[in-house]
Design a protein around this motif. Sequence first.
Motif, PDB file in Angstrom:
ATOM      1  N   PHE A 239       0.987  -1.335  -0.080  1.00  0.00           N
ATOM      2  CA  PHE A 239       0.048   0.057   0.112  1.00  0.00           C
ATOM      3  C   PHE A 239       1.121   1.370  -0.092  1.00  0.00           C
ATOM      4  O   PHE A 239       2.029   1.209   0.534  1.00  0.00           O
ATOM      5  CB  PHE A 239      -0.911   0.088   1.123  1.00  0.00           C
ATOM      6  N   ASN A 240       0.498   2.358  -0.656  1.00  0.00           N
ATOM      7  CA  ASN A 240       1.084   3.681  -0.787  1.00  0.00           C
ATOM      8  C   ASN A 240       1.890   3.592  -2.235  1.00  0.00           C
ATOM      9  O   ASN A 240       2.410   2.375  -2.491  1.00  0.00           O
ATOM     10  CB  ASN A 240       1.990   3.978   0.563  1.00  0.00           C
ATOM     11  N   ASP A 241       2.580   4.763  -2.471  1.00  0.00           N
ATOM     12  CA  ASP A 241       3.183   4.630  -3.862  1.00  0.00           C
ATOM     13  C   ASP A 241       4.659   3.972  -3.524  1.00  0.00           C
ATOM     14  O   ASP A 241       5.350   4.144  -2.492  1.00  0.00           O
ATOM     15  CB  ASP A 241       3.667   6.359  -4.144  1.00  0.00           C
ATOM     16  N   ARG A 242       4.870   2.978  -4.505  1.00  0.00           N
ATOM     17  CA  ARG A 242       6.056   2.624  -4.441  1.00  0.00           C
ATOM     18  C   ARG A 242       7.172   3.524  -4.534  1.00  0.00           C
ATOM     19  O   ARG A 242       7.307   4.496  -5.406  1.00  0.00           O
ATOM     20  CB  ARG A 242       6.098   1.390  -5.649  1.00  0.00           C
ATOM     21  N   LYS A 243       8.312   3.164  -4.252  1.00  0.00           N
ATOM     22  CA  LYS A 243       9.671   3.773  -4.263  1.00  0.00           C
ATOM     23  C   LYS A 243      10.445   3.469  -5.465  1.00  0.00           C
ATOM     24  O   LYS A 243      11.029   4.429  -5.944  1.00  0.00           O
ATOM     25  CB  LYS A 243      10.578   3.767  -3.045  1.00  0.00           C
ATOM     26  N   GLU A 244      10.246   2.410  -5.778  1.00  0.00           N
ATOM     27  CA  GLU A 244      11.102   1.806  -7.013  1.00  0.00           C
ATOM     28  C   GLU A 244      10.111   0.577  -7.590  1.00  0.00           C
ATOM     29  O   GLU A 244       9.218  -0.024  -7.054  1.00  0.00           O
ATOM     30  CB  GLU A 244      12.333   1.327  -6.924  1.00  0.00           C
ATOM     31  N   ALA A 245      10.390   0.415  -9.011  1.00  0.00           N
ATOM     32  CA  ALA A 245       9.570  -0.591  -9.494  1.00  0.00           C
ATOM     33  C   ALA A 245       9.544  -1.972  -9.084  1.00  0.00           C
ATOM     34  O   ALA A 245       8.817  -2.917  -8.998  1.00  0.00           O
ATOM     35  CB  ALA A 245       9.622  -0.653 -11.034  1.00  0.00           C
TER      36      ALA A 245
ATOM     37  N   GLY B   3      14.023  -9.106 -10.621  1.00  0.00           N
ATOM     38  CA  GLY B   3      12.975  -9.853 -11.247  1.00  0.00           C
ATOM     39  C   GLY B   3      11.751  -9.630 -10.434  1.00  0.00           C
ATOM     40  O   GLY B   3      10.774 -10.354 -10.826  1.00  0.00           O
ATOM     41  N   LEU B   4      11.333  -8.719  -9.481  1.00  0.00           N
ATOM     42  CA  LEU B   4      10.311  -8.643  -8.914  1.00  0.00           C
ATOM     43  C   LEU B   4       9.445  -7.392  -8.867  1.00  0.00           C
ATOM     44  O   LEU B   4      10.130  -6.354  -8.522  1.00  0.00           O
ATOM     45  CB  LEU B   4      10.779  -8.790  -7.213  1.00  0.00           C
ATOM     46  N   LEU B   5       8.583  -7.263  -9.635  1.00  0.00           N
ATOM     47  CA  LEU B   5       7.577  -6.057  -9.904  1.00  0.00           C
ATOM     48  C   LEU B   5       6.784  -5.873  -8.710  1.00  0.00           C
ATOM     49  O   LEU B   5       5.977  -6.614  -8.455  1.00  0.00           O
ATOM     50  CB  LEU B   5       7.041  -6.061 -11.122  1.00  0.00           C
ATOM     51  N   GLN B   6       7.031  -4.500  -8.318  1.00  0.00           N
ATOM     52  CA  GLN B   6       6.025  -3.842  -7.085  1.00  0.00           C
ATOM     53  C   GLN B   6       5.026  -3.267  -7.610  1.00  0.00           C
ATOM     54  O   GLN B   6       5.317  -2.141  -8.514  1.00  0.00           O
ATOM     55  CB  GLN B   6       6.811  -3.369  -6.195  1.00  0.00           C
ATOM     56  N   VAL B   7       3.787  -3.522  -7.616  1.00  0.00           N
ATOM     57  CA  VAL B   7       2.547  -2.613  -7.956  1.00  0.00           C
ATOM     58  C   VAL B   7       1.739  -2.501  -6.699  1.00  0.00           C
ATOM     59  O   VAL B   7       1.083  -3.430  -6.141  1.00  0.00           O
ATOM     60  CB  VAL B   7       1.999  -3.032  -9.193  1.00  0.00           C
ATOM     61  N   ASN B   8       1.574  -1.287  -6.137  1.00  0.00           N
ATOM     62  CA  ASN B   8       0.960  -1.258  -4.984  1.00  0.00           C
ATOM     63  C   ASN B   8      -0.610  -0.751  -5.123  1.00  0.00           C
ATOM     64  O   ASN B   8      -1.025  -0.359  -6.209  1.00  0.00           O
ATOM     65  CB  ASN B   8       1.537  -0.228  -3.876  1.00  0.00           C
ATOM     66  N   THR B   9      -1.400  -0.687  -3.815  1.00  0.00           N
ATOM     67  CA  THR B   9      -2.715   0.038  -3.925  1.00  0.00           C
ATOM     68  C   THR B   9      -2.509   1.229  -3.152  1.00  0.00           C
ATOM     69  O   THR B   9      -1.648   1.495  -2.392  1.00  0.00           O
ATOM     70  CB  THR B   9      -3.762  -1.190  -3.228  1.00  0.00           C
ATOM     71  N   HIS B  10      -3.566   1.986  -3.268  1.00  0.00           N
ATOM     72  CA  HIS B  10      -3.381   3.673  -2.850  1.00  0.00           C
ATOM     73  C   HIS B  10      -4.703   4.014  -2.250  1.00  0.00           C
ATOM     74  O   HIS B  10      -4.587   4.952  -1.361  1.00  0.00           O
ATOM     75  CB  HIS B  10      -3.025   4.338  -3.904  1.00  0.00           C
TER      76      HIS B  10
ATOM     77  N   ARG C 246       5.009   7.338 -12.094  1.00  0.00           N
ATOM     78  CA  ARG C 246       4.106   7.586 -13.304  1.00  0.00           C
ATOM     79  C   ARG C 246       3.808   6.377 -13.839  1.00  0.00           C
ATOM     80  O   ARG C 246       2.483   6.391 -14.629  1.00  0.00           O
ATOM     81  CB  ARG C 246       4.657   8.449 -14.575  1.00  0.00           C
ATOM     82  N   GLU C 247       4.503   5.387 -13.991  1.00  0.00           N
ATOM     83  CA  GLU C 247       4.122   3.931 -14.760  1.00  0.00           C
ATOM     84  C   GLU C 247       3.271   3.009 -13.709  1.00  0.00           C
ATOM     85  O   GLU C 247       2.794   2.329 -14.043  1.00  0.00           O
ATOM     86  CB  GLU C 247       5.424   3.385 -14.825  1.00  0.00           C
ATOM     87  N   GLU C 248       3.190   3.587 -12.317  1.00  0.00           N
ATOM     88  CA  GLU C 248       2.559   2.613 -11.458  1.00  0.00           C
ATOM     89  C   GLU C 248       1.099   3.039 -11.807  1.00  0.00           C
ATOM     90  O   GLU C 248       0.470   4.076 -10.997  1.00  0.00           O
ATOM     91  CB  GLU C 248       2.837   2.844  -9.926  1.00  0.00           C
ATOM     92  N   PRO C 249       0.076   2.095 -11.964  1.00  0.00           N
ATOM     93  CA  PRO C 249      -1.243   2.318 -11.789  1.00  0.00           C
ATOM     94  C   PRO C 249      -2.037   2.473 -10.494  1.00  0.00           C
ATOM     95  O   PRO C 249      -1.435   2.221  -9.453  1.00  0.00           O
ATOM     96  CB  PRO C 249      -2.011   1.316 -12.567  1.00  0.00           C
ATOM     97  N   ILE C 250      -2.854   3.332 -10.447  1.00  0.00           N
ATOM     98  CA  ILE C 250      -3.434   3.871  -8.921  1.00  0.00           C
ATOM     99  C   ILE C 250      -4.266   2.434  -8.732  1.00  0.00           C
ATOM    100  O   ILE C 250      -5.163   2.203  -9.400  1.00  0.00           O
ATOM    101  CB  ILE C 250      -4.328   5.140  -9.016  1.00  0.00           C
ATOM    102  N   GLY C 251      -3.943   1.837  -7.346  1.00  0.00           N
ATOM    103  CA  GLY C 251      -4.574   0.771  -7.136  1.00  0.00           C
ATOM    104  C   GLY C 251      -5.844   0.957  -6.089  1.00  0.00           C
ATOM    105  O   GLY C 251      -5.582   1.793  -4.981  1.00  0.00           O
ATOM    106  N   LEU C 252      -6.784   0.487  -6.232  1.00  0.00           N
ATOM    107  CA  LEU C 252      -8.111   0.538  -5.365  1.00  0.00           C
ATOM    108  C   LEU C 252      -8.203  -0.686  -4.576  1.00  0.00           C
ATOM    109  O   LEU C 252      -8.176  -1.790  -5.288  1.00  0.00           O
ATOM    110  CB  LEU C 252      -9.512   0.655  -6.249  1.00  0.00           C
TER     111      LEU C 252
END
Length: 641
Positions: free
Chosen positions: A535-541, A546-553, A589-595
């Motif tokens: 949860f919250n904006d990721r600091k890096e991708a 090899g591990l992609l982080q995409v959070n919710t916000h 900018r590349e991280e989509p906003i997560g519900l």
Amino acid sequence: MRVLIVVTHLLGAGHLTRAAALARAFSQAGHATTLVSGGSPARPAGLDGVAFVQLPPVRILGTDFTTLLDEDGAPVDNFRLAERRILLLDTLRTFRPDIVITELFPFGRRVLAGEFMTFLKDARSLDPGPRILCSIRDILAPPSKPERIEETHARILENYEAVLVHGDPRIVPLEATWPVDERIRPLIRYTGYVDENPEPLEQGDRKGILVSGGSSAASLPLYRAAIAAAQEIADRPWRILIGRGVTDADFTALRHGAPSHVTIERARPDFRNLLAHAELSVSQAGYNTVVDLLRSHAKAVLVPFEAGQETEQRLRAERLKALGLAEIVPEADLSPQRLAEAVRHGLSRQQSLPPSIDLDGARESVAVAESLVPAHPALHRPVDWSPLDRALDRAGDRGGTVRFWWRDDDAVADTPQLDRLMALSRSARASVALAVIPRSLKPSLGERLRRDDAAFALVHGWSHANHAPAGEKKAEFGPHRSVDAMAAEAERALHVARDQFGHKLLPVFVPPWNRISPDLAQHLPRAGFTGLSAFNDRKEARSAEGLLQVNTHIDPIDWHGTRSLDDPKRIVARLAAAIDRRVIGEADREEPIGLLTHHLIHDDVIWTFCEKLMMHLAAREIPFLRPDDVFSRRNRITASA
């Protein structure tokens, strides 16, 4: 909601066990819950989120349900009854529930009718008044006098909105033991059987004979017969579990009379696991015992309790025998020889799988109660979307692309709440990622996801257990345990989830409470994970190679207050701010906003807001990305560049 459950168990603990299971289900669904017990003092396990009130206790001796005794065996006087009534009414007025559930009354507990009727009168006088429900098991003991049946129906019609029948009419319909008339029929709601411990069982090799009885001393004849029968069947180990209602002297005598291949011990909390690994079960036919047998698929010999002209257990046992699931030894015919004969027959019989029987009665009871509470006024208030619209416009003016994705946490089974979630997914054309709890998974969830193209599974920790010390924020995979232990648990969780969901599982780790040790994140790729979501904006991708982080916000729940919908103005403001941070470069900018949603605890207010939000974004042609696209190989390569 605020839910008040009132139960008084007089003989065994079955009524309290079932009421406690309901209390846990309401609490787990996010409702403030209080359980009031008026029987022998015993706080059931697993009530950490439930307020527990013990009234001055009463009990009975044998099957004399007309004479109340105190804990010392003395007849109860009016002073004790007054103490009970005062504490019960104080709890009602202080708690001011939205839902009241009386266990068994008015179908039973006539000896306490004065106490219950005073309680119901006070409950109905509250403003606003609660919805009042009755909770009963599958089989009742109707009174012999027709006027008492009519009195029960009159009390139901005057005071109650629904009668929760915790059974399955395919096994025993209520009409089999109670004369249901057309006036109360519309109030009857079958919930399915209430399982006190719905955790999945680990099946394995079955060995030995497991004997168990209820919590009272009524099972002593069964224990004694089993010890003697074991003398004739010595080629298998026997384990006899003795209820807490049996005195220490009787317990000691049973142990001294047992042969070496028979283990005598007190009832254990891991009984269900023992049952799942037993070759044969010997027991009475109480409600909770039968639920255990249905869940564990154990072969069974049943000795139904029939003292005092009791017929409940005999009828339940006969239904299981008719389904090919049990042998019966009538209590009047109980002897070591008759029991040994039934055990031998049970051991030689081919095991029959139980039919499809509903065992999710606690969760369905919650759904019924929720449906009876009037809609919250906030459902009808308009939402001011203008801050969100202006942020979207600013992003468009600067050439930015705003994308959303949707994660929902804590899924374990196919439930009515999941039905509503998937209906919203279809209507909003928004694919959803279900963060599932591997240890608690039910087969129904895997079956459901295989039918829904737009739903995927993520791995939500292992058991959603808090390992943080007292006073610290909750975490299952925080810096409180060894990294090796957590990595092994995460890998096990991935394997269990993959077995359930196959290609519908995305190897993405979602730490419970959105907290994870940075050291563990480095281990996740080696465990087989390719993604991480918190949860919250990721600091890096990526947190590791090899591990992609995409959070919710965005989370619409007011976790630290009402546990219902947060202030819509704050939610809209957070959405607008998340968009602006991406436009001006403060966030990736590349991280989509997560519900982030939690379908199991949503009330109507939260559901309605989520529906409005998704429809508003759909009207603005703002897409929700598919989870498999969010965590695709192409995005992982881009993130690593």
